[in-house]
Design a protein around this motif. Structure first.
Motif, PDB file in Angstrom:
ATOM      1  N   SER A   1      -4.676   3.615   1.386  1.00  0.00           N
ATOM      2  CA  SER A   1      -3.263   3.963   1.485  1.00  0.00           C
ATOM      3  C   SER A   1      -3.021   4.807   2.733  1.00  0.00           C
ATOM      4  O   SER A   1      -3.929   5.037   3.528  1.00  0.00           O
ATOM      5  N   VAL A   2      -1.778   5.276   2.887  1.00  0.00           N
ATOM      6  CA  VAL A   2      -1.364   6.000   4.087  1.00  0.00           C
ATOM      7  C   VAL A   2      -0.721   7.324   3.657  1.00  0.00           C
ATOM      8  O   VAL A   2      -0.051   7.387   2.625  1.00  0.00           O
ATOM      9  N   ALA A   3      -0.935   8.360   4.441  1.00  0.00           N
ATOM     10  CA  ALA A   3      -0.230   9.627   4.240  1.00  0.00           C
ATOM     11  C   ALA A   3       0.421  10.031   5.549  1.00  0.00           C
ATOM     12  O   ALA A   3      -0.204   9.964   6.608  1.00  0.00           O
TER      13      ALA A   3
ATOM     14  N   PHE B   1       8.600   6.654   1.496  1.00  0.00           N
ATOM     15  CA  PHE B   1       7.479   7.163   0.700  1.00  0.00           C
ATOM     16  C   PHE B   1       7.456   6.625  -0.733  1.00  0.00           C
ATOM     17  O   PHE B   1       8.498   6.405  -1.350  1.00  0.00           O
ATOM     18  N   ASP B   2       6.224   6.464  -1.233  1.00  0.00           N
ATOM     19  CA  ASP B   2       6.008   6.028  -2.606  1.00  0.00           C
ATOM     20  C   ASP B   2       5.589   7.175  -3.518  1.00  0.00           C
ATOM     21  O   ASP B   2       5.614   7.032  -4.747  1.00  0.00           O
ATOM     22  N   ALA B   3       5.163   8.287  -2.961  1.00  0.00           N
ATOM     23  CA  ALA B   3       4.739   9.465  -3.724  1.00  0.00           C
ATOM     24  C   ALA B   3       4.720  10.637  -2.749  1.00  0.00           C
ATOM     25  O   ALA B   3       4.908  10.464  -1.538  1.00  0.00           O
ATOM     26  N   ALA B   4       4.506  11.830  -3.303  1.00  0.00           N
ATOM     27  CA  ALA B   4       4.521  13.024  -2.459  1.00  0.00           C
ATOM     28  C   ALA B   4       3.499  14.032  -2.954  1.00  0.00           C
ATOM     29  O   ALA B   4       3.160  14.079  -4.139  1.00  0.00           O
ATOM     30  N   VAL B   5       3.004  14.839  -2.022  1.00  0.00           N
ATOM     31  CA  VAL B   5       2.227  16.023  -2.376  1.00  0.00           C
ATOM     32  C   VAL B   5       2.950  17.231  -1.808  1.00  0.00           C
ATOM     33  O   VAL B   5       3.434  17.207  -0.672  1.00  0.00           O
TER      34      VAL B   5
ATOM     35  N   LYS C   1       0.849  -1.197   0.000  1.00  0.00           N
ATOM     36  CA  LYS C   1       0.000   0.000   0.000  1.00  0.00           C
ATOM     37  C   LYS C   1       0.882   1.245   0.000  1.00  0.00           C
ATOM     38  O   LYS C   1       1.934   1.273   0.630  1.00  0.00           O
ATOM     39  N   ALA C   2       0.424   2.249  -0.713  1.00  0.00           N
ATOM     40  CA  ALA C   2       1.235   3.454  -0.904  1.00  0.00           C
ATOM     41  C   ALA C   2       1.311   4.270   0.372  1.00  0.00           C
ATOM     42  O   ALA C   2       0.346   4.373   1.134  1.00  0.00           O
ATOM     43  N   ASN C   3       2.475   4.882   0.575  1.00  0.00           N
ATOM     44  CA  ASN C   3       2.661   5.843   1.652  1.00  0.00           C
ATOM     45  C   ASN C   3       2.982   7.189   1.013  1.00  0.00           C
ATOM     46  O   ASN C   3       3.966   7.328   0.292  1.00  0.00           O
ATOM     47  N   LEU C   4       2.137   8.162   1.270  1.00  0.00           N
ATOM     48  CA  LEU C   4       2.228   9.470   0.637  1.00  0.00           C
ATOM     49  C   LEU C   4       2.908  10.456   1.581  1.00  0.00           C
ATOM     50  O   LEU C   4       2.482  10.621   2.715  1.00  0.00           O
TER      51      LEU C   4
ATOM     52  N   THR D   1      -1.625   8.739  -5.196  1.00  0.00           N
ATOM     53  CA  THR D   1      -1.505   7.319  -4.869  1.00  0.00           C
ATOM     54  C   THR D   1      -1.653   6.433  -6.104  1.00  0.00           C
ATOM     55  O   THR D   1      -1.178   5.297  -6.117  1.00  0.00           O
ATOM     56  N   ARG D   2      -2.306   6.946  -7.157  1.00  0.00           N
ATOM     57  CA  ARG D   2      -2.510   6.154  -8.370  1.00  0.00           C
ATOM     58  C   ARG D   2      -1.279   6.104  -9.263  1.00  0.00           C
ATOM     59  O   ARG D   2      -1.242   5.327 -10.220  1.00  0.00           O
TER      60      ARG D   2
END
Length: 609
Positions: A100-102, A145-149, A65-68, A266-267
């Motif tokens: 997912s998780v942020a 992390f798998d992605a960022a905002v 699962k993604a961690n943002l 997350t996508r």
């Protein structure tokens, strides 16, 4: 594609082959080392999710699962960034709902030039961009992390976040705006009161009342300065959700867009089939698209440094000739203050981003074969977001301007060229914002009046010493001298002189605000006076010629006389101490010239090249 846009793009690609290849190899290596939490030891990972709830701990242990990462520039002194206080909770909730998780990864500093203009803190302003980039890198450095905002809007903050995010170019990254404040008093009225105060015809209380009615609530300042230029450029580069740049804060649509942006991030992760990292979105074509949109709307001259630095972070080398050629090819489509009386909310009402995309795409001025956070191509950006029965949807935007005084068309533009010209001559290279200049103000030849501190100009103005045709030179303001502060506080007195009928202009190695432009100004002059530029030899009474039409910036003093003159030594010690400025001595020494981005982050890489 328009032939000039294609030509500029191709030469950027050609000159950047080696540096872009190095960048892509770096981010590909970083991707192959993932998934990142999988390389952490048990102790490292336990530290990383120790404060999470049990559901999130289970998700982060699973590696599926993604961690943002949330990187925010929130503070409640800066009106544009105050809305970000509530964003992390919205983002975490939205991400949790899709499994997912942020995590809040880190905060970055966010100073406001509107507060520091004309004060010692302004000497830190440009350098804060590089600090923000470094702070972003620290926030993302934990391999969690798998992605960022990225939550940021204003002057140095978005470029700094971009620089930091591109150093982690293997991560999908979405930029999330907060929107402009509602319109206050008209910008022309604000400018009138400022000039009246400069002349002593308005009291401080009257000035404060006018300023308070202009900057009156949470949200970005509504004029078309660097902050709103940032938002427009980032959306055109495909890093915002379509139409999200200029939705006012505190509205249901704004909150819906924030949630949607987090879910979209997350996508795009490497855990699924739609992997799209920021390093594959920001390429030569998207950078050129950003330049086109900036110049077609008469945006901030600060981007003649910021976009150069951002491009370098992605492995591309761009220069002011690229800006100039694109400006000559792109028509001016908008009149937003200081290029007109409208503000950014009026621009949105007249057609906004959806219409801008449509006009530029139809004219072949934007590359459409680009990656975005929403997929391939820019057609989806000709749509605008709205809520229907509580659901966020996108529908076709306007096909023509709803207010031709604010938003024109490619077929009938306000000007046939964009809002910027590059100046060259024996004084060096500089840029001039032409979109806001009145008729007949693009050329001036006059005696120099030389200052080495912006505050001395104010004293001379009040003493009546500038009541004449003149070109004001303000030197030793460059990156290596004092960090290149913004000199927007010079606009009211120079504007008064212009209104009195005098022919006046400014030449400086410093910066002007993104909201400047009424007075002709050759800014960012390089080489700077402190670094051997001819500006250091200019004397009172020397004749200077500035011509935005021919691109000339000439000191009319013969070579023999110039050879006899010694460079004036800078008296800048008072700019290097106090208000934390002493802490930035090392960074100032490493700042490149304005045309190279005034950046301290790539010094060793540039030396290696």
């Amino acid at each position: 594609m328009h032939s000039t846009i294609q030509e500029v793009t191709e030469r950027i690609i050609e000159r950047s082959q080696a540096t872009r290849a190095q960048y892509l190899a770096k981010i590909d290596k970083a991707r192959r080392q993932g998934p990142h939490r999988g390389v952490l030891s048990c102790g490292n990972l336990a530290h990383g999710f120790a404060a999470c709830n049990q559901d999130d701990k289970a998700s982060l242990r699973s590696m599926t699962k993604a961690n943002l990462a949330i990187v925010s520039s929130y503070n409640d002194m800066l009106s544009a960034h105050q809305p970000y206080e509530m964003y992390p909770a919205l983002i975490k909730e939205a991400v949790h709902q899709v499994g997912s998780v942020a995590q809040f990864a880190g905060g970055v500093p966010a100073m406001c030039d509107g507060v520091t203009q004309g004060n010692p803190g302004m000497d830190l302003s440009l350098m804060s961009r590089d600090v923000i980039a470094q702070s972003t890198a620290v926030a993302l450095s934990h391999n969690m992390f798998d992605a960022a905002v990225m939550l940021g809007i204003c002057d140095k903050i978005v470029p700094g976040l971009l620089l930091g995010a591109l150093s982690f170019g293997h991560l999908p990254t979405v930029f999330v705006p907060a929107g402009p404040m509602p319109s206050g008093i008209p910008n022309k009225e604000k400018a009138r009161v400022r000039q009246a105060y400069a002349e002593g015809k308005a009291s401080r209380e009257e000035l404060l009342e006018a300023e308070s009615k202009s900057y009156h609530s949470a949200g970005t300042c509504t004029f078309y300065g660097t902050a709103n230029s940032n938002q427009l450029v980032v959306e055109v580069m495909g890093l915002h959700l379509p139409g999200s740049s200029f939705v006012n804060p505190g509205t249901p649509l704004r909150d819906a867009l924030t949630r949607a942006a987090a879910v979209q991030a997350t996508r795009l992760t490497d855990l699924g089939d739609n992997y799209m990292p920021i390093g594959h979105i920001v390429d030569a074509k998207s950078i050129v698209n950003g330049l086109v949109a900036l110049l077609a709307t008469g945006g901030s001259t600060n981007h003649t440094m910021h976009l150069v630095a951002v491009a370098r972070a992605a492995g591309y080398i761009i220069n002011w000739d690229d800006f100039s050629d694109i400006s000559n090819a792109v028509p001016l489509l908008t009149r937003i203050y200081p290029n007109g009386s409208a503000d950014i909310n009026h621009f949105t009402a007249a057609g906004g981003m959806a219409l801008l995309f449509r006009e530029l795409l139809d004219a072949g001025l934007l590359h459409n074969d680009v990656n975005t956070i929403c997929g391939r191509g820019l057609e989806q950006y000709t749509k605008e977001p709205m809520l229907k029965d509580g659901e966020l949807v996108w529908e076709d935007g306007p096909k023509a301007s709803l207010d031709k005084e604010v938003f024109s068309s490619v077929k009938a533009p306000f000007k046939p060229d964009g809002g910027l010209a590059v100046l060259n001559g024996n004084l060096g290279r500089g840029v001039i914002k032409t979109s806001a200049l009145r008729e007949g103000k693009t050329r001036i030849k006059a005696p120099a009046v030389v200052f080495e501190d912006q505050f001395d100009l104010g004293r001379a103005f009040k003493a009546g010493e500038l009541d004449k045709d003149c070109i004001v030179v303000v030197r030793f303001q460059g990156p290596k001298a004092i960090g290149m502060p913004e000199l927007h506080s010079l606009t009211p007195p120079l504007g008064v002189l212009q209104d009195r009928g005098y022919k006046v202009a400014l030449v400086t190695d410093g910066r002007m605000s993104g909201a400047s432009g009424k007075v002709p100004a050759a800014i960012h002059v390089t080489p700077e006076a402190y670094d051997g530029g001819l500006l250091a030899k200019v004397q009172n009474g020397d004749i200077i010629e500035m011509n935005a039409e021919t691109g000339e910036l000439i000191l009319h003093v013969d070579e023999a006389e110039l050879a006899r003159r010694e460079n004036k030594q800078a008296d800048i010690d008072h700019h290097l101490q106090g208000m934390g400025r002493e802490l930035f001595a090392g960074m100032r020494c490493n700042l490149t010239g304005a045309e190279q981005g005034a950046c301290s982050l790539f010094v060793r890489q540039e030396q290696a090249l």
